[in-house]
Design a protein around this motif. Sequence first.
Motif, PDB file in Angstrom:
ATOM      1  N   SER A  11      30.944  32.302  61.036  1.00 37.67           N
ATOM      2  CA  SER A  11      31.476  33.536  60.831  1.00 37.67           C
ATOM      3  C   SER A  11      32.927  33.592  60.159  1.00 37.67           C
ATOM      4  CB  SER A  11      31.659  34.277  62.315  1.00 37.67           C
ATOM      5  OG  SER A  11      30.508  34.406  63.018  1.00 37.67           O
ATOM      6  N   VAL A  12      33.888  32.837  60.600  1.00 33.94           N
ATOM      7  CA  VAL A  12      35.208  32.512  59.899  1.00 33.94           C
ATOM      8  C   VAL A  12      34.863  32.487  58.280  1.00 33.94           C
ATOM      9  CG1 VAL A  12      37.197  31.574  59.484  1.00 33.94           C
ATOM     10  CG2 VAL A  12      36.373  32.084  61.718  1.00 33.94           C
ATOM     11  N   ARG A  13      34.003  31.410  58.037  1.00 37.64           N
ATOM     12  CA  ARG A  13      33.316  31.343  56.721  1.00 37.64           C
ATOM     13  C   ARG A  13      33.013  32.542  55.794  1.00 37.64           C
ATOM     14  NH1 ARG A  13      29.669  27.742  57.588  1.00 37.64           N
ATOM     15  NH2 ARG A  13      27.922  29.310  57.113  1.00 37.64           N
ATOM     16  N   ASP A  14      31.973  33.094  56.581  1.00 41.98           N
ATOM     17  CA  ASP A  14      31.629  34.450  55.967  1.00 41.98           C
ATOM     18  C   ASP A  14      32.344  35.504  55.617  1.00 41.98           C
ATOM     19  OD1 ASP A  14      29.107  33.135  56.065  1.00 41.98           O
ATOM     20  OD2 ASP A  14      28.644  34.267  57.962  1.00 41.98           O
ATOM     21  N   LEU A  15      33.634  35.515  56.357  1.00 39.62           N
ATOM     22  CA  LEU A  15      34.534  36.624  56.378  1.00 39.62           C
ATOM     23  C   LEU A  15      35.629  36.255  55.491  1.00 39.62           C
ATOM     24  CD1 LEU A  15      34.658  38.088  60.036  1.00 39.62           C
ATOM     25  CD2 LEU A  15      33.945  39.382  58.057  1.00 39.62           C
ATOM     26  N   LEU A  16      35.875  35.048  55.493  1.00 43.32           N
ATOM     27  CA  LEU A  16      36.934  34.422  54.604  1.00 43.32           C
ATOM     28  C   LEU A  16      36.944  34.993  53.000  1.00 43.32           C
ATOM     29  CD1 LEU A  16      39.427  32.651  54.194  1.00 43.32           C
ATOM     30  CD2 LEU A  16      37.887  30.778  53.766  1.00 43.32           C
ATOM     31  N   PRO A  17      35.816  35.330  52.490  1.00 38.16           N
ATOM     32  CA  PRO A  17      35.992  35.796  51.010  1.00 38.16           C
ATOM     33  C   PRO A  17      36.501  37.394  50.899  1.00 38.16           C
ATOM     34  CG  PRO A  17      33.622  34.575  51.040  1.00 38.16           C
ATOM     35  CD  PRO A  17      34.696  34.660  52.707  1.00 38.16           C
ATOM     36  N   ILE A  18      36.195  38.191  52.225  1.00 43.20           N
ATOM     37  CA  ILE A  18      36.643  39.537  52.127  1.00 43.20           C
ATOM     38  C   ILE A  18      38.148  39.545  52.359  1.00 43.20           C
ATOM     39  CG2 ILE A  18      36.365  41.814  53.418  1.00 43.20           C
ATOM     40  CD1 ILE A  18      33.527  40.785  54.506  1.00 43.20           C
ATOM     41  N   ILE A  19      38.582  38.601  53.340  1.00 43.63           N
ATOM     42  CA  ILE A  19      39.938  38.465  53.468  1.00 43.63           C
ATOM     43  C   ILE A  19      40.845  38.014  52.173  1.00 43.63           C
ATOM     44  CG2 ILE A  19      41.655  37.283  54.956  1.00 43.63           C
ATOM     45  CD1 ILE A  19      39.554  36.892  57.166  1.00 43.63           C
ATOM     46  N   LEU A  20      40.296  37.220  51.571  1.00 44.23           N
ATOM     47  CA  LEU A  20      41.034  36.656  50.236  1.00 44.23           C
ATOM     48  C   LEU A  20      41.032  37.808  49.149  1.00 44.23           C
ATOM     49  CD1 LEU A  20      39.648  33.147  49.908  1.00 44.23           C
ATOM     50  CD2 LEU A  20      41.734  33.820  50.816  1.00 44.23           C
ATOM     51  N   VAL A  21      39.871  38.715  49.009  1.00 46.37           N
ATOM     52  CA  VAL A  21      39.974  39.624  48.129  1.00 46.37           C
ATOM     53  C   VAL A  21      40.900  40.880  48.506  1.00 46.37           C
ATOM     54  CG1 VAL A  21      38.540  41.785  47.475  1.00 46.37           C
ATOM     55  CG2 VAL A  21      37.639  39.374  47.376  1.00 46.37           C
TER      56      VAL A  21
END
Length: 240
Positions: A11-21
Amino acid sequence: MKALIKSLTGSVRDLLPIILVIAFFQAAVLQQPLPHVLEILLGALMVVIGLTLFIQGLEMGLFPVGESMAFSFARKGSLFWLLVFSFSLGFGTTVAEPALIAVSAEAAHVAAEGGMIEDSPVAQENYAFGLRMTVAASVGLAILIGVLRILKGWPIQYLIIGGYIAVIVITMFAPKEIIGIAYDSGGVTTSTITVPLVTALGVGLASSIKGRNPMIDGFGLIAFASLTPMIFVMIYGIVL
């Protein structure tokens, strides 16, 4: 516990791109500090935990239930009850979709402001309820047709192409105010509750029938569930 930790990491890996953007555009483009940092971090943590528990729930409960019921109906050999179950599953899961509830309520509010319906709580509630029932019935019919396709081995591409031709034709006669809602209804129906159960039903049914390939025949029910609401909601708009 190990599976839960693995799901949490995913879940953390999947949400990480959104957070980075978000962080990149906030810092590099807007060049402003992130407001309410603690609230955002707490919200992100809740999203991670919620997504993790949701995925675990799917794997532990919804997928096995859908597949086991598909196997049971296939062994029972009753086409009537299988089709009744398919329609009921599509109808019931769609009625419970939070996204559809939200879109229906917003559509009723906008329709009242635009003068399409009476600007009163009762009229808005009736409009939203009618919209939800229309979409739910269309998804129930879609799952029923999809199950028949699996049983009969019909090629999915012909049904989908025919369905979208119907969408194009009905669009020409539908009120312009309902077209956008109809198209969006096709997306909101295939959300958190409907997708897992319907997918499990299709894969389980295709796996239990001799001569059917789960990869070829088991998938595609979601495509029908996205297509039919567009047709039904536009007809709903024409009738109203």
